[in-house]
Design an enzyme around this catalytic site. Sequence first.
Site, mmCIF file in Angstrom:
data_model
loop_
_atom_site.group_PDB
_atom_site.id
_atom_site.type_symbol
_atom_site.label_atom_id
_atom_site.label_comp_id
_atom_site.label_asym_id
_atom_site.label_seq_id
_atom_site.Cartn_x
_atom_site.Cartn_y
_atom_site.Cartn_z
ATOM 1 N N LEU A 96 0.800 -1.227 0.000
ATOM 2 C CA LEU A 96 0.000 0.000 0.000
ATOM 3 C C LEU A 96 0.834 1.279 0.000
ATOM 4 C CD1 LEU A 96 -2.078 -2.177 1.216
ATOM 5 C CD2 LEU A 96 -3.164 -0.248 2.286
ATOM 6 N N TYR A 168 1.956 10.109 -10.064
ATOM 7 C CA TYR A 168 1.106 9.134 -9.379
ATOM 8 C C TYR A 168 0.469 8.181 -10.396
ATOM 9 C CZ TYR A 168 -2.264 7.304 -6.004
ATOM 10 O OH TYR A 168 -3.001 6.477 -5.181
#
Length: 339
Positions: A96, A168
Amino acid sequence: MIDPIISEDIKDISDNLDIPFFKDKEILITGGAGFLGSYLCDLFVSLGSYVSCLDNFSTSTLENIDHLTKMKNFRLLREDVSKIAIKETFNYIFHLSSRASPEDYQLHPVETLITNSVGSNETLKLAVKGNSRILFASSSEIYGDPQAIPTSEDYWGNVNPVGVRSCYDEGKRFGEALFMAYRRQYGLDIRITRIHNTYGPRIRSDGNYARALPRFIDQALKGEDITVYGDGSQTRSFCYVSDTIRGIIAAIYNDRAEGEVFNIGNPYEISILGLAEKIKELTHSTSKIVFRPLPEDDPKRRSPSILKAKKRLNWQPKISLEDGLKRTIKWFKIANQNL
Ligand code: UDP
């Protein structure tokens, strides 16, 4: 900190889980002290797994996990995921680690790309070593500004590869490609979840770490102006944290998820102005809604198709936006009192 609201969420997630599947298993959670990661830590500690939480605290806070640090089946590894020094092996790995807020990751574009590329590679190498089952927390951002709504997993995306969000978007896209490459080359058991705008207790509301929803709640509770970017007609679909975590668990658990990609989100779509109004109403706030310039490359609409997750994982969200917002607002009020 764990409080009644988070405890209720964890209990709700644990209901109907196959506990022996996780009990006594070695589990690594990268980004384990973050918003979603710390929910996973709480869940697996409560199920009797041995949890290793890896975090460099670039965006997370010790407060999320400090109540776990004295537990026998929990350990904290203060490490950067792109320089993993762990020697042990794991049954399950949840990857994560990454900055997630657009305003924050745009201030750290290189680090964001390195975490999702080198960090993913280090985590995957560890998975090969231990023959671990590994899940990647990918993102709706891999679709960029999607031209297909609701967006299903077979849509390839509409991404500006050199734009301000590319660190991102392309980082997560590279991460997905790398996970698939490890599966093809090493036969690794991988699963990918594309998480869509999730929210709930422990989500950050401060400074550049804040995304729209928690920032609006914070502004509304403090009576400050609620800052809507653009005219607020852009849409998002918000998924409450316990639903997101149930989706992640379904994806690591289910045999039909091996080598597959799933949208995990709540298809209910709302405009950002609509969200600001809803939060103002639910907090009984006197705040004014004000308009600020729309950031570059801001996606116009976002709503997932979750047919694949429904069919293969028997998963769908249960918590409505209104109920999720009420829980989150209640938690923010408690957290503010404890400051
Ligand atoms: N946004 C906003 N006000 C803020 C922060 C964000 O209106 O103070 C907008 C942002 O431009 C985007 C939407 O809200 O259109 C959702 O933003 P979020 O921070 O959740 O990130 P995103 O979904 O774009 O990744």
